[in-house]
Design an enzyme around this catalytic site. Structure first.
Site, mmCIF file in Angstrom:
data_model
loop_
_atom_site.group_PDB
_atom_site.id
_atom_site.type_symbol
_atom_site.label_atom_id
_atom_site.label_comp_id
_atom_site.label_asym_id
_atom_site.label_seq_id
_atom_site.Cartn_x
_atom_site.Cartn_y
_atom_site.Cartn_z
ATOM 1 N N ASP A 166 10.949 2.558 -11.571
ATOM 2 C CA ASP A 166 11.626 2.215 -10.414
ATOM 3 C C ASP A 166 12.423 3.129 -10.060
ATOM 4 O O ASP A 166 13.792 3.385 -10.173
ATOM 5 C CB ASP A 166 12.351 1.097 -10.367
ATOM 6 C CG ASP A 166 11.548 -0.028 -10.487
ATOM 7 O OD1 ASP A 166 10.400 -0.418 -10.012
ATOM 8 O OD2 ASP A 166 11.833 -1.053 -11.466
ATOM 9 N N ASP A 209 2.382 -2.215 -7.204
ATOM 10 C CA ASP A 209 3.276 -3.561 -6.901
ATOM 11 C C ASP A 209 3.846 -3.481 -5.576
ATOM 12 O O ASP A 209 5.063 -3.502 -5.475
ATOM 13 C CB ASP A 209 4.306 -3.655 -8.255
ATOM 14 C CG ASP A 209 5.147 -5.076 -8.041
ATOM 15 O OD1 ASP A 209 4.748 -5.925 -7.314
ATOM 16 O OD2 ASP A 209 6.262 -4.983 -8.403
ATOM 17 N N LEU A 210 3.169 -3.726 -4.581
ATOM 18 C CA LEU A 210 3.516 -3.778 -3.275
ATOM 19 C C LEU A 210 3.406 -5.078 -2.490
ATOM 20 O O LEU A 210 3.986 -5.422 -1.368
ATOM 21 C CB LEU A 210 2.565 -2.975 -2.337
ATOM 22 C CG LEU A 210 2.687 -1.301 -2.760
ATOM 23 C CD1 LEU A 210 1.789 -0.438 -1.728
ATOM 24 C CD2 LEU A 210 3.978 -0.956 -2.958
ATOM 25 N N LYS A 211 3.105 -6.237 -3.453
ATOM 26 C CA LYS A 211 3.099 -7.539 -3.092
ATOM 27 C C LYS A 211 2.673 -7.952 -1.418
ATOM 28 O O LYS A 211 3.658 -8.426 -0.733
ATOM 29 C CB LYS A 211 4.589 -8.223 -2.927
ATOM 30 C CG LYS A 211 5.118 -7.833 -4.487
ATOM 31 C CD LYS A 211 6.486 -8.557 -4.749
ATOM 32 C CE LYS A 211 6.814 -8.404 -6.209
ATOM 33 N NZ LYS A 211 7.201 -7.127 -6.408
ATOM 34 N N PHE A 212 1.398 -7.460 -1.000
ATOM 35 C CA PHE A 212 0.937 -7.600 0.285
ATOM 36 C C PHE A 212 1.316 -8.935 0.884
ATOM 37 O O PHE A 212 0.794 -9.809 0.276
ATOM 38 C CB PHE A 212 -0.172 -7.032 0.663
ATOM 39 C CG PHE A 212 -0.703 -5.306 -0.027
ATOM 40 C CD1 PHE A 212 0.164 -4.482 0.842
ATOM 41 C CD2 PHE A 212 -1.341 -5.038 -0.789
ATOM 42 C CE1 PHE A 212 -0.003 -3.326 0.180
ATOM 43 C CE2 PHE A 212 -1.479 -3.973 -1.153
ATOM 44 C CZ PHE A 212 -0.798 -2.579 -0.715
ATOM 45 N N ILE A 261 -0.963 -10.458 7.928
ATOM 46 C CA ILE A 261 -2.444 -11.115 8.533
ATOM 47 C C ILE A 261 -3.522 -10.607 7.745
ATOM 48 O O ILE A 261 -3.500 -9.454 7.304
ATOM 49 C CB ILE A 261 -2.519 -10.509 10.069
ATOM 50 C CG1 ILE A 261 -2.726 -9.249 10.292
ATOM 51 C CG2 ILE A 261 -1.283 -11.303 10.828
ATOM 52 C CD1 ILE A 261 -3.040 -8.751 11.780
ATOM 53 N N ASN A 271 -6.454 -9.034 7.931
ATOM 54 C CA ASN A 271 -7.122 -7.948 8.209
ATOM 55 C C ASN A 271 -6.355 -6.762 7.631
ATOM 56 O O ASN A 271 -6.720 -5.891 7.182
ATOM 57 C CB ASN A 271 -7.657 -7.658 9.878
ATOM 58 C CG ASN A 271 -8.616 -6.736 10.121
ATOM 59 O OD1 ASN A 271 -9.583 -6.629 9.223
ATOM 60 N ND2 ASN A 271 -8.296 -5.327 10.874
ATOM 61 N N THR A 278 10.508 -13.688 -9.905
ATOM 62 C CA THR A 278 11.420 -13.990 -11.190
ATOM 63 C C THR A 278 12.787 -13.812 -10.960
ATOM 64 O O THR A 278 13.661 -14.219 -11.743
ATOM 65 C CB THR A 278 11.185 -13.283 -12.392
ATOM 66 O OG1 THR A 278 10.948 -11.859 -11.940
ATOM 67 C CG2 THR A 278 9.510 -13.493 -12.811
#
Length: 236
Positions: free
Chosen positions: A11, A60-63, A66, A68, A125
């Protein structure tokens, strides 16, 4: 007890700091994590640099967008070299299934025989029961369980969850359903995390991957700290 794998979170706000830390960690852990801050600053090239150093990379971008857009983002992540990616399960079935399709397309792009790991984020978390949106009356662990089971139905490989939910997720989704656990702290301090566990507790619960950041990267000897964490797990 199966031994989990250690993932060290890099990080940092820019690439050179991350690469310098990775150099100090070589040989002590198999995985590093690249999150939003570092990826925004350094771009896809940071994945190449870390993989050239011998690490597997969890992007770790946590998409959460929409379908597509998420499909394309997952495809691009795999093409850039990510070994593990994640999406928010609250994005629903169509978004999750688009992510699975993007993963397959990325494999074709890279010529991969085995696809990277696709995980779904349940509840962060850093959140506790009182942080859930108003009107969502389910207990937090029930929300996590519903999302985890949905992820399994939608074709994901596993979830990102706290150690407190691992045992119930393994029971409802199967022992082969991957549980990656952030918020791992060797001691009691929880910083900005709420639902934290020690490495030993998370391993006993059945976590497959343990994500550790500052307790390793903030140590005087990061590689030694990583070794110590895994040794404590072996002795649990």
């Amino acid at each position: 007890m199966m031994m989990p794998e250690l993932v060290v979170a890099l990080d940092y706000p820019e690439s050179e700091q991350a690469v310098a830390m990775a150099a100090r960690l070589q040989g002590s852990c198999p995985w590093v994590k690249v999150g939003l801050e570092l990826y925004t600053a350094a771009g896809p090239d940071i994945l190449r640099r870390l993989k050239d150093m011998g690490f597997s990379v969890f992007l770790d971008l946590k998409f959460f967008d929409i379908p597509n857009t998420v499909r394309g983002a997952v495809r691009s992540s795999v093409c850039a070299g990510a070994d593990m990616v994640n999406i928010h399960l609250l994005g629903g079935a169509r978004m999750a299934q688009a992510a699975v399709q993007g993963l397959q397309e990325g494999c074709e792009c890279k010529g991969l025989a085995a696809p990277p790991v696709l995980l779904g984020v349940t509840v962060l978390t850093s959140m506790a029961q009182q942080d859930l949106p108003a009107g969502l009356d389910l207990p937090l662990d029930s929300v996590v369980d519903v999302l985890a089971r949905s992820g399994r139905e939608w074709g994901l490989n596993g979830v990102v969850c706290s150690g407190y939910e691992v045992e119930s997720i393994k029971k409802s989704c199967g022992t082969d359903y991957i549980c990656l656990t952030p918020g791992i702290r060797p001691a009691a301090a929880d910083d900005d995390q709420r639902r934290t566990m020690t490495p030993q507790q998370a391993a006993r619960a059945g976590s497959d991957y343990l994500v550790v950041g500052r307790p390793v990267t903030g140590a005087a000897d990061p590689a030694g700290a990583a070794y110590s964490i895994m040794e404590s797990v072996r002795q649990a």
